[in-house]
Motif scaffolding. Structure first.
Motif, PDB file in Angstrom:
ATOM      1  N   LYS A   1      64.614   0.238  39.679  1.00 40.53           N
ATOM      2  CA  LYS A   1      64.682   1.713  39.604  1.00 40.53           C
ATOM      3  C   LYS A   1      65.342   2.129  38.290  1.00 40.53           C
ATOM      4  CE  LYS A   1      66.439   5.229  42.825  1.00 40.53           C
ATOM      5  NZ  LYS A   1      66.680   5.453  44.248  1.00 40.53           N
ATOM      6  N   ARG A   2      64.682   2.990  37.515  1.00 38.49           N
ATOM      7  CA  ARG A   2      65.266   3.416  36.245  1.00 38.49           C
ATOM      8  C   ARG A   2      66.453   4.351  36.473  1.00 38.49           C
ATOM      9  NH1 ARG A   2      62.776   2.827  31.405  1.00 38.49           N
ATOM     10  NH2 ARG A   2      63.094   4.899  30.521  1.00 38.49           N
ATOM     11  N   THR A   3      67.447   4.204  35.608  1.00 38.75           N
ATOM     12  CA  THR A   3      68.633   5.053  35.677  1.00 38.75           C
ATOM     13  C   THR A   3      68.670   5.952  34.448  1.00 38.75           C
ATOM     14  OG1 THR A   3      69.821   3.338  36.891  1.00 38.75           O
ATOM     15  CG2 THR A   3      71.157   5.039  35.844  1.00 38.75           C
ATOM     16  N   ILE A   4      68.774   7.260  34.697  1.00 38.22           N
ATOM     17  CA  ILE A   4      68.722   8.236  33.617  1.00 38.22           C
ATOM     18  C   ILE A   4      69.992   9.083  33.625  1.00 38.22           C
ATOM     19  CG2 ILE A   4      67.239   9.995  32.515  1.00 38.22           C
ATOM     20  CD1 ILE A   4      65.438   7.806  33.445  1.00 38.22           C
ATOM     21  N   LEU A   5      70.632   9.190  32.478  1.00 38.12           N
ATOM     22  CA  LEU A   5      71.756  10.121  32.333  1.00 38.12           C
ATOM     23  C   LEU A   5      71.213  11.473  31.888  1.00 38.12           C
ATOM     24  CD1 LEU A   5      74.960  10.472  32.130  1.00 38.12           C
ATOM     25  CD2 LEU A   5      74.594  10.231  29.660  1.00 38.12           C
ATOM     26  N   VAL A   6      71.602  12.526  32.605  1.00 33.75           N
ATOM     27  CA  VAL A   6      71.218  13.888  32.213  1.00 33.75           C
ATOM     28  C   VAL A   6      72.497  14.666  31.949  1.00 33.75           C
ATOM     29  CG1 VAL A   6      70.037  16.022  32.882  1.00 33.75           C
ATOM     30  CG2 VAL A   6      69.121  13.814  33.633  1.00 33.75           C
ATOM     31  N   THR A   7      72.690  15.116  30.704  1.00 35.57           N
ATOM     32  CA  THR A   7      73.858  15.968  30.436  1.00 35.57           C
ATOM     33  C   THR A   7      73.460  17.425  30.668  1.00 35.57           C
ATOM     34  OG1 THR A   7      73.547  16.450  28.068  1.00 35.57           O
ATOM     35  CG2 THR A   7      74.550  14.326  28.630  1.00 35.57           C
ATOM     36  N   GLY A   8      74.443  18.229  31.045  1.00 36.81           N
ATOM     37  CA  GLY A   8      74.135  19.618  31.398  1.00 36.81           C
ATOM     38  C   GLY A   8      73.389  19.688  32.719  1.00 36.81           C
ATOM     39  N   SER A   9      73.655  18.697  33.574  1.00 36.18           N
ATOM     40  CA  SER A   9      72.882  18.559  34.817  1.00 36.18           C
ATOM     41  C   SER A   9      73.188  19.635  35.849  1.00 36.18           C
ATOM     42  CB  SER A   9      73.148  17.175  35.434  1.00 36.18           C
ATOM     43  OG  SER A   9      74.539  17.028  35.657  1.00 36.18           O
ATOM     44  N   ALA A  10      74.305  20.361  35.674  1.00 33.17           N
ATOM     45  CA  ALA A  10      74.625  21.415  36.638  1.00 33.17           C
ATOM     46  C   ALA A  10      73.978  22.746  36.266  1.00 33.17           C
ATOM     47  CB  ALA A  10      76.151  21.587  36.729  1.00 33.17           C
ATOM     48  N   GLY A  11      73.317  22.772  35.104  1.00 37.24           N
ATOM     49  CA  GLY A  11      72.763  24.036  34.615  1.00 37.24           C
ATOM     50  C   GLY A  11      71.254  24.109  34.691  1.00 37.24           C
ATOM     51  N   GLY A  12      70.685  25.107  34.053  1.00 43.32           N
ATOM     52  CA  GLY A  12      69.267  25.428  34.184  1.00 43.32           C
ATOM     53  C   GLY A  12      68.303  24.302  33.856  1.00 43.32           C
ATOM     54  N   ILE A  13      68.135  23.992  32.563  1.00 45.28           N
ATOM     55  CA  ILE A  13      67.113  23.013  32.162  1.00 45.28           C
ATOM     56  C   ILE A  13      67.519  21.605  32.598  1.00 45.28           C
ATOM     57  CG2 ILE A  13      65.911  21.990  30.185  1.00 45.28           C
ATOM     58  CD1 ILE A  13      66.223  24.725  28.754  1.00 45.28           C
ATOM     59  N   GLY A  14      68.788  21.255  32.373  1.00 44.17           N
ATOM     60  CA  GLY A  14      69.272  19.939  32.806  1.00 44.17           C
ATOM     61  C   GLY A  14      69.193  19.794  34.319  1.00 44.17           C
ATOM     62  N   GLY A  15      69.504  20.865  35.028  1.00 43.40           N
ATOM     63  CA  GLY A  15      69.436  20.829  36.498  1.00 43.40           C
ATOM     64  C   GLY A  15      68.008  20.598  36.971  1.00 43.40           C
ATOM     65  N   ALA A  16      67.053  21.270  36.328  1.00 45.12           N
ATOM     66  CA  ALA A  16      65.649  21.097  36.717  1.00 45.12           C
ATOM     67  C   ALA A  16      65.165  19.693  36.385  1.00 45.12           C
ATOM     68  CB  ALA A  16      64.784  22.137  36.002  1.00 45.12           C
ATOM     69  N   ALA A  17      65.607  19.163  35.239  1.00 42.90           N
ATOM     70  CA  ALA A  17      65.208  17.800  34.864  1.00 42.90           C
ATOM     71  C   ALA A  17      65.770  16.793  35.867  1.00 42.90           C
ATOM     72  CB  ALA A  17      65.687  17.475  33.452  1.00 42.90           C
ATOM     73  N   ALA A  18      67.043  16.958  36.206  1.00 43.81           N
ATOM     74  CA  ALA A  18      67.671  16.040  37.167  1.00 43.81           C
ATOM     75  C   ALA A  18      66.960  16.110  38.515  1.00 43.81           C
ATOM     76  CB  ALA A  18      69.155  16.375  37.319  1.00 43.81           C
ATOM     77  N   ALA A  19      66.636  17.323  38.956  1.00 40.62           N
ATOM     78  CA  ALA A  19      65.967  17.480  40.260  1.00 40.62           C
ATOM     79  C   ALA A  19      64.586  16.822  40.244  1.00 40.62           C
ATOM     80  CB  ALA A  19      65.835  18.967  40.594  1.00 40.62           C
ATOM     81  N   GLN A  20      63.848  17.010  39.159  1.00 39.01           N
ATOM     82  CA  GLN A  20      62.524  16.397  39.103  1.00 39.01           C
ATOM     83  C   GLN A  20      62.615  14.863  39.105  1.00 39.01           C
ATOM     84  OE1 GLN A  20      59.603  17.644  36.176  1.00 39.01           O
ATOM     85  NE2 GLN A  20      58.624  15.615  36.270  1.00 39.01           N
ATOM     86  N   LEU A  21      63.528  14.330  38.307  1.00 35.45           N
ATOM     87  CA  LEU A  21      63.649  12.869  38.226  1.00 35.45           C
ATOM     88  C   LEU A  21      64.062  12.297  39.581  1.00 35.45           C
ATOM     89  CD1 LEU A  21      65.453  12.690  34.765  1.00 35.45           C
ATOM     90  CD2 LEU A  21      63.118  11.941  35.231  1.00 35.45           C
ATOM     91  N   ARG A  22      64.981  12.983  40.263  1.00 31.53           N
ATOM     92  CA  ARG A  22      65.397  12.512  41.599  1.00 31.53           C
ATOM     93  C   ARG A  22      64.221  12.554  42.552  1.00 31.53           C
ATOM     94  NH1 ARG A  22      70.794  15.287  40.681  1.00 31.53           N
ATOM     95  NH2 ARG A  22      72.133  13.513  40.184  1.00 31.53           N
ATOM     96  N   ALA A  23      63.431  13.636  42.478  1.00 33.64           N
ATOM     97  CA  ALA A  23      62.255  13.744  43.355  1.00 33.64           C
ATOM     98  C   ALA A  23      61.240  12.645  43.039  1.00 33.64           C
ATOM     99  CB  ALA A  23      61.617  15.125  43.199  1.00 33.64           C
ATOM    100  N   ASP A  24      61.221  12.212  41.778  1.00 36.26           N
ATOM    101  CA  ASP A  24      60.314  11.125  41.372  1.00 36.26           C
ATOM    102  C   ASP A  24      60.864   9.749  41.751  1.00 36.26           C
ATOM    103  OD1 ASP A  24      58.634  13.002  40.308  1.00 36.26           O
ATOM    104  OD2 ASP A  24      59.217  12.669  38.211  1.00 36.26           O
ATOM    105  N   GLY A  25      62.058   9.719  42.362  1.00 36.34           N
ATOM    106  CA  GLY A  25      62.609   8.453  42.849  1.00 36.34           C
ATOM    107  C   GLY A  25      63.494   7.722  41.850  1.00 36.34           C
ATOM    108  N   LEU A  26      63.862   8.370  40.767  1.00 38.26           N
ATOM    109  CA  LEU A  26      64.705   7.710  39.767  1.00 38.26           C
ATOM    110  C   LEU A  26      66.186   7.916  40.109  1.00 38.26           C
ATOM    111  CD1 LEU A  26      62.611   8.933  36.755  1.00 38.26           C
ATOM    112  CD2 LEU A  26      62.694   6.620  37.620  1.00 38.26           C
ATOM    113  N   HIS A  27      67.014   7.040  39.561  1.00 41.57           N
ATOM    114  CA  HIS A  27      68.458   7.172  39.760  1.00 41.57           C
ATOM    115  C   HIS A  27      69.019   8.043  38.638  1.00 41.57           C
ATOM    116  CE1 HIS A  27      72.681   5.172  39.573  1.00 41.57           C
ATOM    117  NE2 HIS A  27      72.706   6.291  40.264  1.00 41.57           N
ATOM    118  N   VAL A  28      69.511   9.209  38.996  1.00 41.98           N
ATOM    119  CA  VAL A  28      70.019  10.148  37.995  1.00 41.98           C
ATOM    120  C   VAL A  28      71.542  10.168  38.031  1.00 41.98           C
ATOM    121  CG1 VAL A  28      70.132  12.577  37.296  1.00 41.98           C
ATOM    122  CG2 VAL A  28      67.971  11.604  38.109  1.00 41.98           C
ATOM    123  N   VAL A  29      72.139  10.047  36.854  1.00 34.98           N
ATOM    124  CA  VAL A  29      73.576  10.247  36.712  1.00 34.98           C
ATOM    125  C   VAL A  29      73.748  11.549  35.931  1.00 34.98           C
ATOM    126  CG1 VAL A  29      75.719   9.347  35.729  1.00 34.98           C
ATOM    127  CG2 VAL A  29      74.019   7.764  36.699  1.00 34.98           C
TER     128      VAL A  29
END
Ligand code: NAI
Length: 252
Positions: A1-29
């Protein structure tokens, strides 16, 4: 499983990116000032030290990609310099050797379509020279140019850095995305006033439909962070409803 760091993950664009990656089954930090696996202030040079160790603890020891979304547009010129440029670049530089251990390492930087707006050349130069003290000083003198200048410097950093042998040769593909106006907490104050809307409308002549939502940008970030992105190096992709085409026209 790929692990991806997303900075700004609590906000708009970063939050949407983190949500999509999690929905795709990736491990998001996620990394953010709050509500994240790693809570950290990228504006604080002292906090940047030791961040890699904290990220590796949260990630389980490895990292396949970074999506650097954290950024600010505010009256605080120092914060813009510190987060948009220095915090972002310091983190990516520090994580590059970790990324290089992945079999498909990727790094994605969120700049802005504001990168093509008027800038302060000395401020951009100070950023690229790595002189944070001077950059903060220069920023206080021309507040109106600071956001675009930090993003121009960041876009140039992506282009200059991506071809270095430690990046491209080591398989660490580094690219950027330059969004146009996106409906997030950052733009809410502007979009709520007629004056602010006309400012943005003038800058995006072709975006007649509406502004983007964070979910419009997230799939592009996810692709650039994925193993399927195999032949892009140092590109800054404008997801801006045509602002770049109108402004730069034939300049390619
Ligand atoms: P946002 O304000 O919704 O989210 C930004 C996130 O970054 C927040 O969760 C915030 O807490 C975090 N952050 C801010 N300072 C931080 C710090 N010092 N340390 C750690 N985290 C920090 O903003 P939005 O709109 O999602 O912006 C994301 C990125 O996209 C930014 O880099 C911004 O400059 C860029 N951008 C945004 C556009 C827009 O129209 N919203 C257009 C073009 C670029």
């Amino acid at each position: 499983k790929r692990t991806i760091l997303v900075t700004g993950s609590a906000g708009g664009i970063g939050g949407a990116a983190a949500a999509q990656l999690r929905a795709d089954g990736l491990h998001v930090v996620g990394l953010d000032l709050r509500e994240a696996e790693v809570t950290a202030n990228l504006a604080d040079p002292a906090e940047r030290d030791g961040l890699v160790d904290r990220i590796l603890v949260a990630s389980g020891g490895s990292l396949d990609a970074v999506i650097a979304c954290a950024g600010v547009a505010s009256a605080d010129t120092s914060a813009m310099v510190a987060v948009n440029y220095f915090g972002t670049v310091a983190l990516l530089d520090a994580l590059r050797p970790i990324l290089a251990r992945s079999n498909a390492p990727r790094a994605v930087v969120v700049t802005s379509s504001a990168t093509i707006l008027p800038i302060s050349p000395p401020l951009v130069a100070a950023c690229l020279a790595g002189d944070e003290t001077q950059a903060r000083e220069l920023a206080s003198m021309e507040p109106g140019l600071v956001y675009a200048s930090t993003k121009r410097a960041l876009s140039r950093w992506v282009r200059r850095t991506s071809a270095h042998h430690e990046w491209a040769d080591a398989g660490v593909l580094l690219n950027g995305v330059a969004p146009g106006t996106v409906r997030t907490a950052m733009t809410a104050p502007l979009l709520s006033s007629a004056e602010g809307r006309s400012l943005l409308a003038e800058a995006t002549p072709i975006a007649t439909a509406d502004y983007a939502s964070p979910e419009d940008i997230a799939p592009l970030l996810a692709f650039l962070a994925s193993p399927q992105c195999r032949y892009l190096v140092g590109q800054v992709l404008f997801a801006d409803g045509g602002k770049d085409v109108i402004r730069r026209g034939d300049d390619i």
